[in-house]
Scaffold this motif. Structure first.
Motif, PDB file in Angstrom:
ATOM      1  N   GLN A  95       0.831  -1.208   0.000  1.00  0.00           N
ATOM      2  CA  GLN A  95       0.000   0.000   0.000  1.00  0.00           C
ATOM      3  C   GLN A  95       0.860   1.250   0.000  1.00  0.00           C
ATOM      4  N   ALA A  96       1.819   1.292   0.917  1.00  0.00           N
ATOM      5  CA  ALA A  96       2.641   2.484   1.091  1.00  0.00           C
ATOM      6  C   ALA A  96       3.482   2.775  -0.142  1.00  0.00           C
ATOM      7  N   ALA A  97       3.910   1.719  -0.852  1.00  0.00           N
ATOM      8  CA  ALA A  97       4.779   1.895  -2.012  1.00  0.00           C
ATOM      9  C   ALA A  97       4.076   2.603  -3.159  1.00  0.00           C
ATOM     10  N   LYS A  98       2.748   2.643  -3.141  1.00  0.00           N
ATOM     11  CA  LYS A  98       2.005   3.341  -4.185  1.00  0.00           C
ATOM     12  C   LYS A  98       1.979   4.850  -3.958  1.00  0.00           C
ATOM     13  N   ASP A  99       2.342   5.260  -2.747  1.00  0.00           N
ATOM     14  CA  ASP A  99       2.422   6.671  -2.384  1.00  0.00           C
ATOM     15  C   ASP A  99       3.843   7.142  -2.696  1.00  0.00           C
ATOM     16  N   GLY A 100       3.981   8.286  -3.340  1.00  0.00           N
ATOM     17  CA  GLY A 100       5.296   8.781  -3.723  1.00  0.00           C
ATOM     18  C   GLY A 100       6.252   8.998  -2.573  1.00  0.00           C
TER      19      GLY A 100
END
Length: 305
Positions: A150-155
């Motif tokens: 999930q977090a990796a999709k946030d820049g």
């Protein structure tokens, strides 16, 4: 696509499995009706990690203030696992980092290590072309997310604190609980419980954590998501050559000794590497000494696998 730097293969088709270049058995391709399907993990992009940090080219960033670390001193009881390509320990979300130019708190997720062979060069990042014997990644994600994917999709969803290891002539006793636990996780999916340890035990003193580098990077394992914030401290952790060599007794998923578990450095592609406020970039002499010391120690103590 940069598939040569993290060699990719399928085991079995159509599920895909990745491996390091050191695993020579992992060079076959998928056969059968799915052979024309693209590989799931394509490590490409202009902001990939790791990189070679050239100290004469870094720029000071006054916003890179000392981190606030919460819970790093607390004793942990967690599972240490051989996941087939490294060792990993999941961390409680009560461990957090703030400041250091981060706009929100980030909670800890896990730590893992990258190493060479019998204490030889094994870090992913290099500084002025010098490679350390080992590198630790403490992975954090924004508190709003539940997992790394999930977090990796946030820049800016993932922040990684990176630490280099140098060779110490005597054993570093605080690391003994982890070293002793390695014999219980020789093979993939093996796990053991690590008790009574804290992250502070494995890291340099808090006073020395004010000096670090930062750049925009990526995960170093598939799918190599970009938008990761790596912070690399230039004050090193210390382990003896014998302790470092203990990691080479672990096994990959293909049965080979778990050695050289690092991705080669990637092009900067115009990215800027910054260093923290008050940081005097005087590391090259230390690295040269480390390299000389390591070479001498290897000639005296290492035995081939």
């Amino acid at each position: 696509n940069d598939v040569s730097l993290l060699r990719l293969c399928s085991l079995p088709c159509p599920l895909f499995y990745w491996c390091y270049q050191s695993q020579f058995r992992c060079d076959h391709t998928c056969t059968g009706k799915c052979q024309d399907k693209p590989l799931t993990f394509r490590c490409s992009g202009g902001a990939q990690s790791p990189v070679n940090i050239v100290t004469r080219s870094v720029q000071r960033d006054e916003h890179l203030i000392p981190f606030k670390l919460t819970g790093y001193e607390k004793k942990l009881h967690g599972h240490l696992i051989n996941n087939g390509h490294t060792i990993q320990m999941d961390l409680p979300s009560s461990l957090k980092i703030e400041r250091g130019n981060l706009t929100v708190p980030y909670k800890a997720l896990q730590f893992h290590l990258h190493w060479g062979k019998n204490g030889g060069p094994g870090s992913e990042h290099t500084i002025d072309g010098e490679q350390f014997p080992m590198e630790m990644h403490v992975v954090h994600i924004k508190e709003e997310y539940d997992c790394l994917s999930q977090a990796a999709k946030d820049g800016t969803g993932v922040a990684v604190l990176g630490f280099f290891f140098q060779v110490l002539l005597s054993e570093y006793l605080k690391f003994d609980p982890l070293i002793d636990a390695l014999k219980n996780i020789t093979y993939p999916t093996n796990r053991t419980t690590l008790r009574g340890v804290s992250l502070d035990m494995f890291l340099p003193s808090r006073d020395n954590l004010t000096k670090y580098f930062r750049y925009d990077g990526s995960l170093t394992t598939p799918n190599c998501s970009e938008g990761i914030l790596p912070f690399y401290h230039n004050v090193t952790c210390l382990l003896s050559l014998l302790q470092l060599a203990s990691f080479s007794q672990l096994r990959f998923s293909d049965g080979n000794h778990m050695v050289n578990t690092y991705r080669p450095v990637q092009p900067l592609n115009g990215r800027q590497v910054y260093y923290s406020r008050g940081h005097a970039v005087l590391i090259s002499t230390v690295l040269l000494f480390m390299s000389t010391l390591l070479s001498s120690a290897l000639s005296l103590h290492t035995q081939p696998l």
